[in-house]
Enzyme design. Structure first.
Site: not given
Length: 332
Positions: A25, A84, A86, A108, A134, A191, A195, A252
């Site tokens: 969350y 890291e 998951q 991801h 998010g 991705d 990054e 400019s």
């Protein structure tokens, strides 16, 4: 031109009688959960016992369960945890509850593409990845808009994986802005490359090097901060609104001539060669292996680099200057 899909292309009814578990969350987790809830879906949140986010989720009207209970109760499980952690959470809390026909989803592709999470053959494995933080996913949804998103299917056990992924994207507001189909491999590799080479790695290194060059030449650090960090946002906003052409149209002639003649001297053939090397490290799994091992070792190098970066003079100068910006206080 790649095809974008919109509201009319996705059918929310596919998830109507399903229970969707959002695991985590944080930035993305709160946005996905609240947007799905407001889209009329049955949403639960999975958090570890004692999570600080539990109160926030409960106050927002969501039902919170421990991760294993959420995974057991859900038909559709979206994992929105840091890359890291998951693997551990998946093995211990989610995998035992993956029965046939369930959907395992990610925002991801890192853990699937690099083999950290290996799902059973009887579940759908999909990705829905909003291309924005998010808070933006949530705010645009509340305004009746959405954030463009990517979607992908890694494993289609049900024959409905693609439609289910598109339905989920619609539930979080993605199809309002447009969703683009990709693969887990393509999303993960592009991705990471973006990054490392441009958005975070390239930009922060460029900002620091510019700042250091001016300060070393005797210019005021405050001026160096404005010229090399503060004004980046002004330029990037123009680029996002209308591409490089709009940016060049808005600056400019002096700045535009400097851009066209000096820019290529900063990003040289040597830089491009290094970019290709970084991409090959991503493609070969070298970066993933390095990141996984760093985390397994308790992040010693990561922690040290973070500390060194926090002590860079640009951070001190920036902190003092930002404290004096009246307009920043108003936004906060």
């Amino acid at each position: 031109m790649a095809r974008m899909y919109y509201d009319a292309d996705a059918n929310l009814d596919l998830l109507a009688n399903k229970t969707i578990a959002i695991v985590g969350y944080g930035s993305q987790g709160h946005a996905h959960a609240l947007n799905l809830k407001d889209s009329g879906m049955n949403v639960i949140v999975g958090l570890y016992p004692g999570s600080k986010s539990a109160t926030k989720a409960t106050e927002a009207g969501l039902t919170v369960h421990p991760v294993d209970k959420a995974a057991s109760a859900a038909d559709f499980i979206m994992i929105l945890l840091p890359d890291e952690v998951q693997k551990t959470v998946y093995k211990q809390e989610i995998e035992p509850h993956l029965t046939a026909g369930k959907v395992l989803a990610f925002a991801h592709g890192f853990n699937i593409h690099f083999g950290q999470v290996v799902p059973p053959a009887n579940v759908d494995v999909v990705m829905v990845a909003p291309k924005g933080p998010g808070h933006l996913v949530r705010r645009t949804y509340e305004q009746g808009e959405g954030v463009p998103s990517l979607f992908a299917v890694y494993q289609d056990a049900s024959g409905q994986a693609r439609d289910r992924a598109m339905a989920y994207a619609k539930g979080i507001g993605g199809t309002r802005a447009g969703i683009l189909e990709t693969s887990f491999r393509e999303e993960t590799e592009t991705d990471l490359f973006g990054e490392q080479v441009v958005l975070c790695g390239g930009l922060s290194a460029l900002i620091k090097a510019g700042f250091e060059t001016l300060v070393a030449a005797g210019y005021q650090p405050e001026l160096a901060y404005f010229e090399c960090l503060h004004e980046v946002k002004l330029i990037v906003d123009l680029v996002v609104e209308g591409g490089l052409a709009k940016m060049r149209d808005s600056i400019s002639n002096t700045a535009e001539y400097g851009d066209l003649t000096r820019g290529p001297r900063i990003v040289t053939d040597q830089t491009r060669a290094e970019m290709r090397k970084i991409l090959s490290e991503i493609q070969s799994g070298q970066f993933a292996r390095e990141f996984v091992l760093e985390n397994q070792a308790g992040k010693p190098g990561f922690t040290s680099m973070r500390r060194q970066e926090a002590e860079h003079p640009i951070e001190e100068v920036g902190k003092d200057l930002r404290a004096m910006f009246s307009w920043l206080k108003k936004q906060a």
